[in-house]
Design a protein around this motif. Sequence first.
Motif, PDB file in Angstrom:
ATOM      1  N   TYR A 125       0.862  -1.177   0.000  1.00  0.00           N
ATOM      2  CA  TYR A 125       0.000   0.000   0.000  1.00  0.00           C
ATOM      3  C   TYR A 125       0.904   1.234   0.000  1.00  0.00           C
ATOM      4  O   TYR A 125       1.627   1.474   0.981  1.00  0.00           O
ATOM      5  N   LEU A 126       0.878   1.996  -1.082  1.00  0.00           N
ATOM      6  CA  LEU A 126       1.774   3.143  -1.208  1.00  0.00           C
ATOM      7  C   LEU A 126       1.013   4.464  -1.289  1.00  0.00           C
ATOM      8  O   LEU A 126      -0.076   4.537  -1.877  1.00  0.00           O
ATOM      9  N   GLU A 127       1.601   5.485  -0.706  1.00  0.00           N
ATOM     10  CA  GLU A 127       1.229   6.873  -0.947  1.00  0.00           C
ATOM     11  C   GLU A 127       2.440   7.549  -1.583  1.00  0.00           C
ATOM     12  O   GLU A 127       3.529   7.528  -1.007  1.00  0.00           O
ATOM     13  N   ILE A 128       2.265   8.107  -2.774  1.00  0.00           N
ATOM     14  CA  ILE A 128       3.384   8.691  -3.499  1.00  0.00           C
ATOM     15  C   ILE A 128       3.213  10.211  -3.565  1.00  0.00           C
ATOM     16  O   ILE A 128       2.171  10.722  -3.995  1.00  0.00           O
ATOM     17  N   TYR A 129       4.267  10.911  -3.132  1.00  0.00           N
ATOM     18  CA  TYR A 129       4.311  12.381  -3.163  1.00  0.00           C
ATOM     19  C   TYR A 129       5.244  12.808  -4.302  1.00  0.00           C
ATOM     20  O   TYR A 129       6.307  12.219  -4.494  1.00  0.00           O
ATOM     21  N   TYR A 130       4.833  13.840  -5.028  1.00  0.00           N
ATOM     22  CA  TYR A 130       5.651  14.312  -6.157  1.00  0.00           C
ATOM     23  C   TYR A 130       5.528  15.823  -6.262  1.00  0.00           C
ATOM     24  O   TYR A 130       4.432  16.378  -6.204  1.00  0.00           O
ATOM     25  N   LYS A 131       6.689  16.474  -6.425  1.00  0.00           N
ATOM     26  CA  LYS A 131       6.709  17.936  -6.531  1.00  0.00           C
ATOM     27  C   LYS A 131       7.806  18.337  -7.502  1.00  0.00           C
ATOM     28  O   LYS A 131       8.895  17.750  -7.492  1.00  0.00           O
ATOM     29  N   THR A 132       7.535  19.335  -8.367  1.00  0.00           N
ATOM     30  CA  THR A 132       8.509  19.762  -9.363  1.00  0.00           C
ATOM     31  C   THR A 132       8.710  21.265  -9.324  1.00  0.00           C
ATOM     32  O   THR A 132       7.879  22.015  -8.803  1.00  0.00           O
ATOM     33  N   THR A 133       9.830  21.690  -9.914  1.00  0.00           N
ATOM     34  CA  THR A 133      10.111  23.120 -10.025  1.00  0.00           C
ATOM     35  C   THR A 133       9.152  23.797 -10.998  1.00  0.00           C
ATOM     36  O   THR A 133       9.054  25.031 -11.007  1.00  0.00           O
ATOM     37  N   GLU A 134       8.446  23.017 -11.802  1.00  0.00           N
ATOM     38  CA  GLU A 134       7.435  23.602 -12.693  1.00  0.00           C
ATOM     39  C   GLU A 134       6.183  24.016 -11.920  1.00  0.00           C
ATOM     40  O   GLU A 134       5.380  24.817 -12.416  1.00  0.00           O
ATOM     41  N   GLY A 135       5.987  23.428 -10.732  1.00  0.00           N
ATOM     42  CA  GLY A 135       4.823  23.765  -9.922  1.00  0.00           C
ATOM     43  C   GLY A 135       3.845  22.631  -9.709  1.00  0.00           C
ATOM     44  O   GLY A 135       2.839  22.801  -9.011  1.00  0.00           O
ATOM     45  N   THR A 136       4.096  21.471 -10.296  1.00  0.00           N
ATOM     46  CA  THR A 136       3.206  20.326 -10.111  1.00  0.00           C
ATOM     47  C   THR A 136       3.369  19.744  -8.701  1.00  0.00           C
ATOM     48  O   THR A 136       4.484  19.563  -8.224  1.00  0.00           O
ATOM     49  N   THR A 137       2.250  19.459  -8.050  1.00  0.00           N
ATOM     50  CA  THR A 137       2.243  18.864  -6.713  1.00  0.00           C
ATOM     51  C   THR A 137       1.227  17.737  -6.691  1.00  0.00           C
ATOM     52  O   THR A 137       0.047  17.957  -6.970  1.00  0.00           O
ATOM     53  N   LEU A 138       1.685  16.521  -6.359  1.00  0.00           N
ATOM     54  CA  LEU A 138       0.805  15.348  -6.373  1.00  0.00           C
ATOM     55  C   LEU A 138       0.941  14.542  -5.094  1.00  0.00           C
ATOM     56  O   LEU A 138       2.015  14.471  -4.498  1.00  0.00           O
ATOM     57  N   LYS A 139      -0.155  13.923  -4.722  1.00  0.00           N
ATOM     58  CA  LYS A 139      -0.148  12.856  -3.719  1.00  0.00           C
ATOM     59  C   LYS A 139      -1.175  11.834  -4.185  1.00  0.00           C
ATOM     60  O   LYS A 139      -2.376  12.127  -4.248  1.00  0.00           O
ATOM     61  N   GLN A 140      -0.701  10.633  -4.538  1.00  0.00           N
ATOM     62  CA  GLN A 140      -1.576   9.629  -5.131  1.00  0.00           C
ATOM     63  C   GLN A 140      -1.297   8.253  -4.530  1.00  0.00           C
ATOM     64  O   GLN A 140      -0.156   7.918  -4.213  1.00  0.00           O
ATOM     65  N   PRO A 141      -2.334   7.417  -4.400  1.00  0.00           N
ATOM     66  CA  PRO A 141      -2.139   6.061  -3.863  1.00  0.00           C
ATOM     67  C   PRO A 141      -1.860   5.044  -4.974  1.00  0.00           C
ATOM     68  O   PRO A 141      -2.304   5.201  -6.112  1.00  0.00           O
ATOM     69  N   VAL A 142      -1.101   4.010  -4.650  1.00  0.00           N
ATOM     70  CA  VAL A 142      -0.947   2.823  -5.501  1.00  0.00           C
ATOM     71  C   VAL A 142      -1.020   1.616  -4.565  1.00  0.00           C
ATOM     72  O   VAL A 142      -0.129   1.426  -3.733  1.00  0.00           O
ATOM     73  N   ASN A 143      -2.082   0.815  -4.699  1.00  0.00           N
ATOM     74  CA  ASN A 143      -2.319  -0.300  -3.779  1.00  0.00           C
ATOM     75  C   ASN A 143      -2.389  -1.622  -4.530  1.00  0.00           C
ATOM     76  O   ASN A 143      -3.090  -1.734  -5.544  1.00  0.00           O
ATOM     77  N   ILE A 144      -1.666  -2.617  -4.037  1.00  0.00           N
ATOM     78  CA  ILE A 144      -1.627  -3.919  -4.696  1.00  0.00           C
ATOM     79  C   ILE A 144      -1.622  -5.043  -3.657  1.00  0.00           C
ATOM     80  O   ILE A 144      -0.854  -5.016  -2.693  1.00  0.00           O
ATOM     81  N   ILE A 145      -2.502  -6.048  -3.855  1.00  0.00           N
ATOM     82  CA  ILE A 145      -2.440  -7.316  -3.125  1.00  0.00           C
ATOM     83  C   ILE A 145      -2.301  -8.418  -4.161  1.00  0.00           C
ATOM     84  O   ILE A 145      -3.042  -8.452  -5.146  1.00  0.00           O
ATOM     85  N   SER A 146      -1.351  -9.314  -3.957  1.00  0.00           N
ATOM     86  CA  SER A 146      -1.138 -10.406  -4.895  1.00  0.00           C
ATOM     87  C   SER A 146      -0.985 -11.714  -4.135  1.00  0.00           C
ATOM     88  O   SER A 146      -0.265 -11.780  -3.139  1.00  0.00           O
ATOM     89  N   LEU A 147      -1.698 -12.747  -4.598  1.00  0.00           N
ATOM     90  CA  LEU A 147      -1.552 -14.080  -4.019  1.00  0.00           C
ATOM     91  C   LEU A 147      -1.183 -15.038  -5.145  1.00  0.00           C
ATOM     92  O   LEU A 147      -1.862 -15.088  -6.176  1.00  0.00           O
ATOM     93  N   VAL A 148      -0.087 -15.779  -4.956  1.00  0.00           N
ATOM     94  CA  VAL A 148       0.433 -16.673  -5.991  1.00  0.00           C
ATOM     95  C   VAL A 148       0.672 -18.059  -5.401  1.00  0.00           C
ATOM     96  O   VAL A 148       1.330 -18.198  -4.360  1.00  0.00           O
ATOM     97  N   ALA A 149       0.118 -19.079  -6.063  1.00  0.00           N
ATOM     98  CA  ALA A 149       0.385 -20.480  -5.701  1.00  0.00           C
ATOM     99  C   ALA A 149       1.230 -21.101  -6.799  1.00  0.00           C
ATOM    100  O   ALA A 149       0.933 -20.940  -7.983  1.00  0.00           O
TER     101      ALA A 149
END
Length: 570
Positions: free
Chosen positions: A213-237
Amino acid sequence: MKRYFLSIIFFLVWTHCFTQDHKKDEIIFKAMQDEMNRNYKDLSLPDAPEPFFIGYMLSDCQYLKIKGSLGSIITSVEYPLIRNHAVRLLVGDYKCNNEFKYDGPRYPGGKSTIENNYGQLKRDFWLTTDQAYKQACQDYSAKTALLKQQNLTEEEMNLEDLLKIETITKINNTPQMPLPDKNLWEKNIRGLSAIFKKYKNLYDTDVELSVMYLEIYYKTTEGTTLKQPVNIISLVAKASVRAEDGTVFSDSYSVQAQNENDMPSIEKLEKRINEFAEKLIRLKDAEPVNEYYYGPVLFEKQAAFHIFSENFVTTKGLITYRKPEDIGAGNLIEAISKMIQQKSGRETSLNSRIGKRIIDSRFSVKNYTSLKEYKGKKLFGFYEVDADGLVPKEELTLVDNGILKGFLSSRIPTLGAKESTGSNRFGADVSRLATYIAPGSVHIIFNGGVTEPELKKNLLESAIREGLDYAYIIRKMGGASISLYKVDVKTGEEKMMRSAGIDEIKLSKLRRVLGVSNNEEVVNYLYNSKVPVSMIFPSAILLEDIEIYEPQTPKKEKPFPLVNPLLRNE
């Protein structure tokens, strides 16, 4: 009254979490902004270019991994917080900068303090920015020197290295989900992995649960500001089986979801793992393919998905890019030289085919980014903003009635895609930060499909016209395994066969198809094992002139010197 008090408690807990998250966000973004401003203003070396773009990225990752075998836990690891940071630093300008790895930036970075300490966060970014700047100057010097030696066309010379975009602020304040209960899932993994005890001929069996479960923060000198989730559950047999002649068959069953509630129930997982094991056992005793076949083949379910994904959702298909190789510093000059020769994006084989028919005219391909579910099934491919800070189009037609209309692309243009489609996606990774050009939800549409029984009938009729006594159905392919069935053209009876050799099903095979199912499947999966995407596709496709042959070098092992102890105890 009880419901009233529960509502008050829930509100107080939510308010506390929201306040804590808000404070954390303020500290992280302030540390990013202040250190970025300092480096953008003062960073320099003698006779070296100054940075014109800096992007700071930080991920907060909750991680859980549990692996079991035959009812015992092998690995059980839980990290409430892993924090990574990374820097993208560019020197030169938008027309020509230091980057030459064009399949998606790989940022210098490392671990960060898990405490929301303003000073330490700034120090983390300072150290990585210093490293990124020195490398950027070296790359830019080599690249500009080699550019002068190349004979590029005017169009190639005018192609920018980075597109300018409008800045955006997009903060997703949805509270981060708590990790699944570790003790409960250890119990579940014990039970699921113990299923293989019943199948004495299987070995190297295990069941693994992985949660990020990730929260990703991103900021640039151009002025872009982001906070977005990326969530993954994986089950492998996974499991392997050895036939009497020593041939080894290994296979796996997997399921992915974005939260625990979307996972199949334990009862369904038990059923599917049992089915997986039984099929692998049957494969052990199946008849080997020992003669050459050339004729019609019906691809169903996962095999159909494999054909569509390998031809459309790759850099050989509808994902445009420049230089794909991840070259080490020792080969920098060679890598940049090759990149310059490929600046037009020639490695995307379809670049010159825009406006031309590439597949059967009854096919269309669309990409959705705002679709959260399709016919009651949730889709991985939903996202609001990409990793560059671009809001993607909600619906984009890539192929229209067989005609190629465009590609999925990022801020790095090619001659085939001079604008971004907002397709640079954050990847889910516990150890580093990276982005990838990837779709949202790809929809393969076919006009004029028929039922699956009709497709099988068409398969047999086509085989008879070819003078064949049998035909083949493939239900799974890709990786080390293939699920193959030989079909008698007179009776329609199916017989499982061992894995066989089959050449890659290239896009040219889809220019004329014998039939396609009118039933659709939905598959959620990880593109490049990192990016959550979805595909909606016809559940079966009938193709002609497919070659199937005996494998050249099947994997073989000698018998075990000792009897399996589980068999010994019987």
